[in-house]
Write an enzyme that holds these catalytic residues in place. Structure first.
Site, PDB file in Angstrom:
ATOM      1  N   PRO A  39      -4.470 -25.300 -10.606  1.00 23.89           N
ATOM      2  CA  PRO A  39      -3.641 -25.397 -12.142  1.00 23.89           C
ATOM      3  C   PRO A  39      -3.341 -26.025 -13.209  1.00 23.89           C
ATOM      4  O   PRO A  39      -4.218 -26.764 -13.571  1.00 23.89           O
ATOM      5  CB  PRO A  39      -2.673 -26.250 -10.583  1.00 23.89           C
ATOM      6  CG  PRO A  39      -3.407 -27.351 -10.594  1.00 23.89           C
ATOM      7  CD  PRO A  39      -4.446 -26.208 -10.017  1.00 23.89           C
ATOM      8  N   HIS A  97       2.252 -11.407 -15.894  1.00 27.06           N
ATOM      9  CA  HIS A  97       2.139 -12.595 -14.584  1.00 27.06           C
ATOM     10  C   HIS A  97       3.093 -11.481 -14.023  1.00 27.06           C
ATOM     11  O   HIS A  97       4.052 -11.909 -13.428  1.00 27.06           O
ATOM     12  CB  HIS A  97       2.799 -13.292 -15.956  1.00 27.06           C
ATOM     13  CG  HIS A  97       3.305 -14.492 -14.783  1.00 27.06           C
ATOM     14  ND1 HIS A  97       3.119 -16.189 -15.618  1.00 27.06           N
ATOM     15  CD2 HIS A  97       3.332 -14.883 -13.617  1.00 27.06           C
ATOM     16  CE1 HIS A  97       2.773 -17.011 -14.753  1.00 27.06           C
ATOM     17  NE2 HIS A  97       3.163 -16.240 -13.392  1.00 27.06           N
ATOM     18  N   ARG A 127      -2.996 -20.044 -15.013  1.00 31.69           N
ATOM     19  CA  ARG A 127      -1.788 -19.853 -16.141  1.00 31.69           C
ATOM     20  C   ARG A 127      -2.324 -20.033 -17.644  1.00 31.69           C
ATOM     21  O   ARG A 127      -3.639 -20.322 -17.723  1.00 31.69           O
ATOM     22  CB  ARG A 127      -1.531 -21.914 -15.579  1.00 31.69           C
ATOM     23  CG  ARG A 127      -0.071 -22.187 -14.792  1.00 31.69           C
ATOM     24  CD  ARG A 127       1.230 -21.119 -15.171  1.00 31.69           C
ATOM     25  NE  ARG A 127       1.828 -21.385 -14.325  1.00 31.69           N
ATOM     26  CZ  ARG A 127       2.424 -21.092 -13.145  1.00 31.69           C
ATOM     27  NH1 ARG A 127       1.232 -19.446 -13.202  1.00 31.69           N
ATOM     28  NH2 ARG A 127       3.269 -21.383 -12.604  1.00 31.69           N
ATOM     29  N   ASP A 176     -14.098 -26.979  -7.351  1.00 28.06           N
ATOM     30  CA  ASP A 176     -12.559 -27.900  -7.110  1.00 28.06           C
ATOM     31  C   ASP A 176     -12.575 -29.323  -7.564  1.00 28.06           C
ATOM     32  O   ASP A 176     -14.338 -30.117  -7.156  1.00 28.06           O
ATOM     33  CB  ASP A 176     -12.124 -27.822  -5.506  1.00 28.06           C
ATOM     34  CG  ASP A 176     -10.802 -28.161  -5.366  1.00 28.06           C
ATOM     35  OD1 ASP A 176      -9.349 -26.946  -5.498  1.00 28.06           O
ATOM     36  OD2 ASP A 176     -10.089 -28.772  -5.453  1.00 28.06           O
ATOM     37  N   ASP A 219      -3.472 -12.327 -16.074  1.00 25.72           N
ATOM     38  CA  ASP A 219      -2.337 -12.107 -16.023  1.00 25.72           C
ATOM     39  C   ASP A 219      -0.736 -12.983 -16.513  1.00 25.72           C
ATOM     40  O   ASP A 219      -0.273 -12.875 -16.395  1.00 25.72           O
ATOM     41  CB  ASP A 219      -1.548 -11.476 -14.121  1.00 25.72           C
ATOM     42  CG  ASP A 219      -0.194 -12.112 -13.741  1.00 25.72           C
ATOM     43  OD1 ASP A 219      -0.300 -10.737 -14.191  1.00 25.72           O
ATOM     44  OD2 ASP A 219      -0.431 -12.583 -12.950  1.00 25.72           O
ATOM     45  N   GLU A 274       2.917 -17.090 -23.506  1.00 27.08           N
ATOM     46  CA  GLU A 274       3.439 -15.735 -23.087  1.00 27.08           C
ATOM     47  C   GLU A 274       5.080 -15.938 -22.665  1.00 27.08           C
ATOM     48  O   GLU A 274       5.892 -15.520 -23.037  1.00 27.08           O
ATOM     49  CB  GLU A 274       3.388 -15.574 -21.291  1.00 27.08           C
ATOM     50  CG  GLU A 274       3.443 -16.929 -20.704  1.00 27.08           C
ATOM     51  CD  GLU A 274       3.163 -16.275 -19.443  1.00 27.08           C
ATOM     52  OE1 GLU A 274       1.917 -16.316 -19.425  1.00 27.08           O
ATOM     53  OE2 GLU A 274       3.724 -16.354 -17.818  1.00 27.08           O
ATOM     54  N   ILE A 287      -5.034 -19.898  -3.010  1.00 25.95           N
ATOM     55  CA  ILE A 287      -5.325 -18.447  -4.073  1.00 25.95           C
ATOM     56  C   ILE A 287      -6.652 -18.125  -3.998  1.00 25.95           C
ATOM     57  O   ILE A 287      -6.824 -17.357  -3.957  1.00 25.95           O
ATOM     58  CB  ILE A 287      -3.931 -18.512  -4.923  1.00 25.95           C
ATOM     59  CG1 ILE A 287      -2.580 -18.008  -4.783  1.00 25.95           C
ATOM     60  CG2 ILE A 287      -4.776 -17.791  -6.078  1.00 25.95           C
ATOM     61  CD1 ILE A 287      -2.206 -18.831  -6.380  1.00 25.95           C
ATOM     62  N   THR A 294      -5.686 -15.204 -13.554  1.00 28.97           N
ATOM     63  CA  THR A 294      -3.716 -14.750 -12.733  1.00 28.97           C
ATOM     64  C   THR A 294      -3.810 -16.760 -12.386  1.00 28.97           C
ATOM     65  O   THR A 294      -2.722 -16.569 -11.668  1.00 28.97           O
ATOM     66  CB  THR A 294      -4.126 -14.472 -11.578  1.00 28.97           C
ATOM     67  OG1 THR A 294      -5.028 -15.501 -10.522  1.00 28.97           O
ATOM     68  CG2 THR A 294      -4.783 -13.370 -11.961  1.00 28.97           C
TER      69      THR A 294
HETATM   70  N1  LIG Z   1      -0.127 -14.656 -11.789  1.00 26.24           N
HETATM   71  C1  LIG Z   1       0.839 -15.676 -10.420  1.00 26.24           C
HETATM   72  O1  LIG Z   1       1.453 -14.815 -10.017  1.00 26.24           O
HETATM   73  C2  LIG Z   1       0.606 -16.734  -9.970  1.00 26.24           C
HETATM   74  C3  LIG Z   1       1.691 -17.079  -8.545  1.00 26.24           C
HETATM   75  C4  LIG Z   1       0.784 -17.938  -8.667  1.00 26.24           C
HETATM   76  C5  LIG Z   1       0.534 -19.233  -8.208  1.00 26.24           C
HETATM   77  N2  LIG Z   1       0.039 -19.218  -9.922  1.00 26.24           N
HETATM   78  C6  LIG Z   1      -1.136 -20.117  -9.823  1.00 26.24           C
HETATM   79  O2  LIG Z   1      -1.919 -20.228  -9.209  1.00 26.24           O
HETATM   80  C7  LIG Z   1      -2.140 -21.900  -9.454  1.00 26.24           C
HETATM   81  C8  LIG Z   1      -3.023 -22.314  -7.968  1.00 26.24           C
HETATM   82  O3  LIG Z   1      -2.048 -21.389  -6.896  1.00 26.24           O
HETATM   83  P1  LIG Z   1      -2.369 -22.356  -5.604  1.00 26.24           P
HETATM   84  O4  LIG Z   1      -1.516 -21.762  -4.954  1.00 26.24           O
HETATM   85  O5  LIG Z   1      -4.186 -21.855  -5.454  1.00 26.24           O
HETATM   86  O6  LIG Z   1      -2.744 -24.115  -5.745  1.00 26.24           O
HETATM   87  P2  LIG Z   1      -4.023 -24.675  -4.573  1.00 26.24           P
HETATM   88  O7  LIG Z   1      -2.505 -25.767  -4.566  1.00 26.24           O
HETATM   89  O8  LIG Z   1      -3.295 -24.066  -3.182  1.00 26.24           O
HETATM   90  O9  LIG Z   1      -4.550 -25.096  -5.086  1.00 26.24           O
HETATM   91  C9  LIG Z   1      -5.434 -25.232  -6.145  1.00 26.24           C
HETATM   92  C10 LIG Z   1      -6.508 -26.187  -6.150  1.00 26.24           C
HETATM   93  O10 LIG Z   1      -7.314 -26.553  -7.510  1.00 26.24           O
HETATM   94  C11 LIG Z   1      -7.776 -27.637  -7.848  1.00 26.24           C
HETATM   95  N3  LIG Z   1      -8.126 -28.686  -9.176  1.00 26.24           N
HETATM   96  C12 LIG Z   1      -6.630 -28.579  -9.642  1.00 26.24           C
HETATM   97  N4  LIG Z   1      -7.149 -29.272 -10.648  1.00 26.24           N
HETATM   98  C13 LIG Z   1      -8.204 -28.949 -11.052  1.00 26.24           C
HETATM   99  C14 LIG Z   1      -9.342 -28.950 -11.859  1.00 26.24           C
HETATM  100  N5  LIG Z   1      -8.774 -29.573 -12.604  1.00 26.24           N
HETATM  101  N6  LIG Z   1     -10.425 -28.524 -11.930  1.00 26.24           N
HETATM  102  C15 LIG Z   1     -10.956 -27.438 -10.258  1.00 26.24           C
HETATM  103  N7  LIG Z   1     -10.064 -27.687  -9.531  1.00 26.24           N
HETATM  104  C16 LIG Z   1      -9.054 -27.980  -9.485  1.00 26.24           C
HETATM  105  C17 LIG Z   1      -7.171 -28.432  -6.210  1.00 26.24           C
HETATM  106  O11 LIG Z   1      -7.657 -29.370  -5.864  1.00 26.24           O
HETATM  107  C18 LIG Z   1      -7.119 -26.970  -5.452  1.00 26.24           C
HETATM  108  O12 LIG Z   1      -7.733 -27.185  -4.159  1.00 26.24           O
HETATM  109  C19 LIG Z   1      -0.848 -22.349  -9.407  1.00 26.24           C
HETATM  110  O13 LIG Z   1      -1.379 -24.110  -9.511  1.00 26.24           O
HETATM  111  C20 LIG Z   1      -0.406 -21.621 -10.490  1.00 26.24           C
HETATM  112  O14 LIG Z   1      -0.504 -22.231 -11.843  1.00 26.24           O
HETATM  113  C21 LIG Z   1      -0.086 -17.817 -10.546  1.00 26.24           C
END
Ligand SMILES: NC(=O)c1ccc[n+]([C@@H]2O[C@H](COP(=O)([O-])OP(=O)(O)OC[C@H]3O[C@@H](n4cnc5c(N)ncnc54)[C@H](O)[C@@H]3O)[C@@H](O)[C@H]2O)c1
Length: 330
Positions: free
Chosen positions: A207, A296, A235, A174, A259, A264, A155, A233
């Site tokens: 995450p 959300h 958590r 990251d 979001d 929530e 994302i 958007t």
């Molecule tokens: N609002 C919504 O409807 C919705 C929908 C889907 C996902 N999400 C949220 O979006 C988040 C990201 O999703 P994604 O598919 O991109 O995940 P992803 O696993 O592809 O990417 C997450 C990135 O965060 C990095 N990361 C982890 N911990 C970290 C930290 N402490 N500091 C810096 N970077 C860190 C990881 O190395 C990774 O590159 C999900 O975990 C979920 O919580 C929200």
């Protein structure tokens, strides 16, 4: 397989029913959220399908195990509400939908951002009320501004692509920087303090883990540029809500788009319009004109719902046929 689908809304039912034409599972839809109190509904089902805020703690998992559940097919990406080690200890497997449309969430982050920057949420109400004055609606150009992206996964990368399209400079943070990606997409990894200090917009795309809880707190908010906009958007608990309210009251932040929200669970996804809002922090957040909250809905596009349904049912079919579970949470 017989699947007990919990926390079902009309859009889940429609998408799962459509996708299931190709799989032929037996879907039973329950509106109730999956908790220790409702786990009994899963009696006679080997598979449950919870959603993002269904709390599968040790108590709920024990109840599910007792009634015969062996597979938890989460129809979401983030699995922070499931006690995965406990599920494994009991011998239950957990699968999820790791990616369904990163664009859906990234685009929603920018929908929030653009509304805040150009105050369209306020303009919409004004014009409908016959007030065509522009005073108080001055925004700013995104072009040439600095956007800080924390979390450069699926994302985050989609968000970076959009920000670059707007002509923004992008700084990123990251746990595992991908310098080749940064070069290809034209952004720069910097230490988090630098990102916070230099960004006009900070967008969270990582995450929720024990390490990232309250990543945005009093100190990090103080480290942000005066008038910056924060978008979350990912958590809710990535942000310390009390500290956020203080930063908004002091006028430090230019705007906040959420979001997701720390508390929530039990509020978002529900129609509570005929009841007094019990959450005082949420109520306070809603009083700020420069705060925009959605419930959300980042995932709520036709494309994302279709992909979620498809992968969820595919996960169950893989389990049924004893295949390797590609999307197992380990
Ligand atoms: N609002 C919504 O409807 C919705 C929908 C889907 C996902 N999400 C949220 O979006 C988040 C990201 O999703 P994604 O598919 O991109 O995940 P992803 O696993 O592809 O990417 C997450 C990135 O965060 C990095 N990361 C982890 N911990 C970290 C930290 N402490 N500091 C810096 N970077 C860190 C990881 O190395 C990774 O590159 C999900 O975990 C979920 O919580 C929200």
């Amino acid at each position: 397989m017989k699947i007990a689908v919990f926390d079902t809304h009309s859009y889940d039912r429609d998408a799962l029913t459509l996708a299931n034409q190709q799989f032929g599972h037996e879907l039973h839809f329950f509106e109730a959220r999956l908790t220790a109190q409702t786990a009994g509904l899963a009696s006679g089902f080997e598979v449950v399908c919870p959603f993002v805020n269904d709390k599968l703690n040790a108590e709920t998992l024990a109840q599910l195990y007792q009634v015969g559940v062996r597979l938890i097919a989460l129809r979401a990406a983030g699995y922070n509400a499931i006690d995965v080690p406990e599920a494994r200890r009991l011998g239950m497997r957990v699968v999820r939908v790791p990616a369904y449309s990163p664009h859906a969430v990234a685009e929603h982050a920018f929908a929030l951002l653009l509304s805040l920057v150009r105050k369209t949420h306020r303009a919409y109400n004004r014009v409908r009320d016959g007030n065509f004055a522009l005073d108080g609606l001055v925004g700013f150009d995104l072009y040439g501004k600095t956007v800080g992206v924390i979390g450069t996964g699926r994302i985050g990368q989609a968000a970076i692509g959009i920000a670059r399209g707007f002509g923004c400079r992008v700084l990123a943070d990251d746990l595992y920087p991908d310098t080749a990606l940064a070069q290809a997409m034209g952004f720069e990894y910097v230490p988090r303090e630098v990102l916070l200090a230099q960004s006009d917009v900070v967008s969270l795309h990582l995450p929720l883990t024990p390490d990232s809880r309250h990543l945005i707190n009093q100190d990090s908010l103080h480290g942000m540029k005066h008038g910056a906009i924060l978008i979350n958007t990912s958590r809710g608990a990535l942000v310390d809500t009390m500290a956020l309210i203080q930063a908004l009251k002091s006028g430090r932040l230019g705007g906040v788009g959420l979001d997701v929200y720390e508390l929530e669970e039990g509020v978002f996804f529900q129609n509570l319009s005929d009841k007094p809002l019990q959450d005082d922090q949420l109520a306070r957040l809603l009083t700020f004109p420069n705060v925009l909250i959605t419930s959300h809905q980042g995932f709520l596009t036709r494309e994302a719902l279709g992909n979620i349904a498809q992968t969820t049912l595919d996960n169950v079919s893989a389990y049924e046929s004893g295949k390797k579970l590609e999307n197992e949470v380990s």
